[in-house]
Write a protein that holds these residues in place. Sequence first.
Motif: not given
Length: 682
Positions: A371-381
Motif C-alpha cells: 500500500r505504501r510503495a507497491g510490491p516489494p522485491p523477493h529479497a525484502w520479503v
Amino acid sequence: MTSPHPAALPSLHALPTLPTLPLERAHHDTCRAALAAMVDGAQEQVVVGENVSASGADAEVLGYQLRSKAKEMRELPEGPLFFGRLDFDGGEHAGQAYHVGRLRISEHPAAPPLVVDWRAQVSRAFYQASAHDPQGVAVRRRFGWAPGSKGESRDLTGHEDEHLSRGEDRASDILVREIERPRVGPMRDIAATIQPEQDDLVRGDLGVSVCVQGAPGTGKTAVGLHRAAYLLYTHPQRIRRGGMLILGPNRTFLSYIAEVLPALGETGVRQSTLPEEIGRHPVTGHDDARAAALKHDPRMAEVLRRALYARVSAARAEEIAIPEGAYRWRVPAGEFARIVADVRAEEPPYAVGRERVRTRAVGYVQALAERRAGPPPHAWVRKMSTAVRPYVDAVWPRVRAEEVVAELLGTEGVLAAAADGVLEDEEQRVLLWAGPPRSWKSARWSAADLVLLDEVAGLIEHPEGYGHVVVDEAQDLSPMECRAIARRVAFGSLTVLGDLAQGTTPWAARTWGALLTHLGRPDAAVVPLTTGFRVPEAVVGLANRLLRQLDVDVPEARSLRADGELRIREAGDDLCGATVAAVRDALAREGSVGVITAAADLPRVRAALDAAGVPAAGPDDLGARLTLVPASLVKGLEYDHVVAVEPAAIAEAEERGLHRLYVVLTRAVTGLEVVHGRPLPF
C-alpha cells in the motif's frame, strides 16, 4: 473345486498318456530358454540405456528403472516355471490353453505368453473354476514336481487333469501333497495351492482395507503376502510411488517369510517391524508392567497432544516491530494474537502451524508495504521473514518430540496439567520417571517411550506414508502402536492379519472393531478364515479345547487334514529325560522338529539335549532339522513336529499365558507331542 480332504481322496491317477509328460517337459525347456533370454535382455537394456542421450534427470530415472528390472530378473529363485494349465472351450479364451506360473514368460514382449502370471485375470479360473461353475475351462491340469526341484524339466513327475466341462469335481493328490509337504527352512509361497476363499482376499481392491481373522493353519500370512504381490502386479505405478511395507512381529518371523515375495517375482519390498519403523533411539530403558501398559493406552494420545500444544500461546504475542532505516514495520499485538489463534484453531501439524503463523505475519507486513510503495522485491520479503522469526519463536516455538516427552515424564507439574481429567493421580505417579535426566539427550528411552515419541513426532510433522501396508500378528498391537501405523498409511490401504486367540501382549485386542478404529479403518471388513489346511485335525481339536478358556469371541477352527498325530507324554519327575525321548521319536520321522518351552526352562532343556547328543539350533537357523525355541518367539513359525514342554510353565510365565500356550500348540503341521510333569492347563 471342493476343498481337499485327505481322508476322502479317491484313487486318482495322473493321466499317464505317453506323449503328455515329454511334451510338457519340452515346453518347460522352451520356457527355461525364454526366461534366460529375458534375463539377458534385461541386462542388455541397462547397457543400451546408459548410452541413451537424455537430460540428467531423465537418464537417472531411466537408468534406475532398467537396473531395478535387471536386478529383479537376476534374483529370481530357481524352481519350476509353471504349476498348472488351463484349457478353455468357452468364453473369450475358447480354444486357448495357458500354462500358469509365478511370472509371465514369453520369447519376446509382443509374443503370446509361454507362461501366464498367476496374478493375471485369465489365471483366476485356475483357483476359482469348478464343475458347477467352469468359467469356460474344459480342463484344469496340475503338475507334480519332485520335492525341492530347482526347475529341471526331468523333475516334472506327473500331472492330474480335471475335466470341469464334464462335471468332474474331485480332490487333487498333487494339491494335498504340496500342502502337506514337510516344512524345513523358510516359508514357501502358495501360488500353486491357493484356495477360492483365499483367492478372493488376495485379489481384493487396492483401495479397500481388509482384516483377516485367521485360525491357525488357514494361511492368513500367505494370503497377506500374496495380496502384496498381486497389488504390486496389478497397480505397479501406484504402489511403487507410495511404497509398500510388510510389518511383522519380530526379525525371526521376517526371516521366515523373507523368501516368499522374491519367489513370486517381487523384490525391493520393505519388510520391517514396528519398533524398527519408529526407533528414533536405541532402547536402553525399562518400564514396569504398569508403566508400559499406560504408555500404550490410547488416552496417552490426548495427554501428549496437550503437552505439545501447551507450548503455543496467543497470550504471549507482542507487537512486531521491524526497523527499516528510519521506518518501523509493525504488526499490532492484537493482530498477531489473532493470527496465532486462527492457525491454532485450524489444527494443522505443529510444524505446519508454526510456518503458517510466520507466513501470515510476513503477509501482514507485506500488505502494508504494497500500500505504501507497491510490491516489494523477493529479497525484502526474505528479510522480513528472518526478522519475524524471533516473534514466532515466542508464541509457537520450535520443539523436538524428545523435549516434549522428556519434560512430560520428568516434571510432575507438566504431567499434571497435560493429564488433568484424563489420567488418575495414581496413574500419573506410575508414569513419572523416578530419576529424570538432566536433558532429553541423556534420557534412557524404553520401548514404550519410542511409541510416545512417534506420537509427538507425528503431531509435529506427518511421517512419509506408504501406499499399502500389510500388518501381520496385528492382534498384539496396542492402540498407540496402531496409531503409529495409521499415520504411515493415511492415504493408502491396509491388509490386517491376525488371530484374536493368539493375542499375547497385555494390551492385545479383544475385538477387531476397537483395533481397526485405532488403525483409522473402523469400516474395514473382517473376514474369518476357519478352515485349516496345514494343522492336523487332532492338533486343532486340542487347541479348540483351550480356545474355550480364552476371553475372545472367535469361531473354532476346523481342519481338512485327518492325518497327523497327537501324543501326551507324562514325564513324572524327569521332564528333561522325557523331552529327550520325545525329540528322538520326532527325529525318526521326516521333516523339521521344533522343541518349544517356557523361557525359564530353556537352559536346562538345551543342556539335556546337548548331553544326549542331539544339539538343537536356535530359532534364527531356519534350515535346521531340530530347533529349540522359547514360547515367546514361536508366533508365526511352524514345524512338522512340535515337542511342547511343560504347558503349565508356559501358561504361568506371563499375563496372557494361556493365549501363548494356544500359539505353541498350533505350530505343528504333522505331529504334536506334549511333555508334562504337572497337570495340563487344558
